[in-house]
Write an enzyme that holds these catalytic residues in place. Structure first.
Site, PDB file in Angstrom:
ATOM      1  CG  LEU A 208      91.709  23.287  15.641  1.00  0.00           C
ATOM      2  CD1 LEU A 208      91.803  24.756  16.032  1.00  0.00           C
ATOM      3  CD2 LEU A 208      92.274  22.410  16.758  1.00  0.00           C
ATOM      4  CG  HIS A 209      86.216  18.017  13.964  1.00  0.00           C
ATOM      5  ND1 HIS A 209      87.437  17.424  13.806  1.00  0.00           N
ATOM      6  CD2 HIS A 209      85.347  17.023  14.246  1.00  0.00           C
ATOM      7  CE1 HIS A 209      87.316  16.131  13.973  1.00  0.00           C
ATOM      8  NE2 HIS A 209      86.063  15.847  14.248  1.00  0.00           N
ATOM      9  NE  ARG A 210      88.088  14.923  18.416  1.00  0.00           N
ATOM     10  CZ  ARG A 210      87.404  14.039  17.698  1.00  0.00           C
ATOM     11  NH1 ARG A 210      86.108  13.940  17.845  1.00  0.00           N
ATOM     12  NH2 ARG A 210      87.996  13.246  16.858  1.00  0.00           N
ATOM     13  NE  ARG A 243      80.768  20.627  17.127  1.00  0.00           N
ATOM     14  CZ  ARG A 243      79.682  19.976  17.463  1.00  0.00           C
ATOM     15  NH1 ARG A 243      79.242  19.008  16.713  1.00  0.00           N
ATOM     16  NH2 ARG A 243      79.048  20.257  18.555  1.00  0.00           N
ATOM     17  CG  ASP A 282      90.280  18.976  17.278  1.00  0.00           C
ATOM     18  OD1 ASP A 282      90.155  18.577  16.107  1.00  0.00           O
ATOM     19  OD2 ASP A 282      89.527  19.824  17.792  1.00  0.00           O
TER      20      ASP A 282
END
Ligand code: UD1
Length: 367
Positions: A208-210, A243, A282
């Site tokens: 997940l990084h969006r 992030r 994502d």
């Protein structure tokens, strides 16, 4: 003829490697296309950058613009300023960009404003979601691209709708899959494979990084809870992007099945994916790799710029509603996931096709 190859962030490195290999092969046979490898420095840590160069046999960049992090505008501006200054000192005949990161758009703008033509590998993909920085990067880059190298017929439709003439579009396949196919036999387990007693099909992988999924504590926790509620106690390996790490550190606790690990190198990450029960992500690029490896993929987004991974591959768009994820995982556990097929021209030969087109364009004096 001198071509700049632009690479800046992790998903660029696997896309550029096969193009370099094909250019080297062509040079060895007396070809006239030379290149300069420019790393913008958007990703600068070894585990997001250097290790990919080592594992994929990418040569040291000729130039590193060392831009580092910043807001969207700061990072884009820094890349443009430094790349423009490089081009003014040493111009090239063509600027080749890949993918949709800030480095892609920034270098395309700087080059085109100096009347240096731009080629875009993976041009034409569209999610339709303007809240993603990558979608803005795609639209701006494609609006000033001369030559498009596309991964599927969907991109062709998008570009034709935008008024791009057919002769500027080349359907060549997917360079990311060239890299996957060239490395399938080299994939290897990470050191923690034995420590955690992992077994094929005995765990999930999540990434997940969006910004919309990871920039607030509540949203990230909601997703992690939904994932662990649906995965029935199986370990969920979570290689954490920097992030995401910032938000994770602010959480009071994590669901027990979640196992946080460092961002993984290419060979280890794809080993984990290849043997996972499924991937929950994502990311866009990973959905292409799962499609080729035949691994079920659940995408926690409402849109995709890679629809062929859904219509032909093993990917399904779940969105971010926990109920929808639960229902999809129930189907997976019931053995009802689709098997999918590999899209056309995702065959390991895309780098060669790109170089062939570039040679023809050069012969016709179009670049
Ligand atoms: C970028 C790309 C995204 C791609 C992703 C893969 C854009 C708009 N986004 O997102 O398309 O899927 O890379 O990783 O270009 N950071 C580090 N170390 C690094 C690099 C970044 O700690 O080596 C930190 C930065 O300080 C920043 C965060 O990671 O806080 C985000 O980095 P950035 O390059 O701005 O965007 P990504 O989220 O990585």
């Amino acid at each position: 003829m001198l071509i700049d190859l632009i690479a800046g962030a992790r998903p660029n490195f696997m896309k550029i490697a096969p193009i370099i290999r094909a250019l080297e092969d062509s040079l060895a046979q007396g070809g006239s296309l030379d290149y300069r490898l420019v790393h913008t420095g958007q990703h600068y840590e070894s585990n997001l950058s250097g290790v990919f160069f080592e594992q994929l046999g990418i040569p040291e960049p000729d130039v590193n613009l060392d831009v580092g992090s910043g807001s969207q505008a700061e990072q884009t501006a820094a890349i443009m300023t430094r790349y423009e200054s490089l081009l003014l000192k040493k111009p090239v005949n063509l600027c080749l960009v890949v993918g949709d990161v800030n480095s892609t758009m920034a270098c395309a703008i700087a080059a085109q404003k100096l009347c240096i033509p731009v080629a875009h590998v993976e041009g034409g993909i569209r999610s339709g979601d303007w809240s993603m920085p990558e979608e803005i990067n795609r639209m701006v880059t494609d609006s000033i691209t001369n030559w498009f190298f596309i991964t599927s017929e969907f991109s062709n439709e998008n570009l034709r709708k935008a008024g791009v003439e057919a002769e500027r579009i080349h359907f060549v396949g997917n360079t990311m899959i060239d890299t996957l196919m060239a490395n399938l036999e080299r994939l290897r387990p990470p050191a923690f494979w034995d420590e955690l007693s992992l077994e094929p099909k005995g765990y999930f992988v999540t990434t997940l990084h969006r910004p919309s999924n990871v920039d607030t504590k509540d949203q990230l926790m909601t997703l992690l809870k939904a994932i662990t509620d649906g995965t029935r106690g199986f370990p969920v390996l979570f290689p954490v992007h920097p992030r995401t790490s910032k938000t994770l550190q602010a959480l009071d606790e994590l669901p027990v099945a979640i196992i946080l690990v460092e961002p993984q190198p290419y060979l280890e990450f794809n080993y984990l994916v290849r043997h996972a029960k499924a991937v929950i992500t994502d990311s866009g690029g990973i959905t292409e790799e799962t499609t080729v490896m035949g691994v079920p993929c659940l995408t926690l987004r409402d849109s995709t710029e890679r629809p062929e991974t859904v219509t032909q591959g093993t990917n399904e768009l779940i969105g971010t509603n926990p109920n929808a994820l639960q229902i999809a995982l129930d189907r997976l556990f019931a053995g009802q996931w689709k098997t999918g097929v590999i899209p056309e021209k995702w065959d390991g030969n895309t780098g060669k096709r790109i170089v062939k087109v570039l040679e023809t364009l050069h012969r016709l004096e179009k670049v």
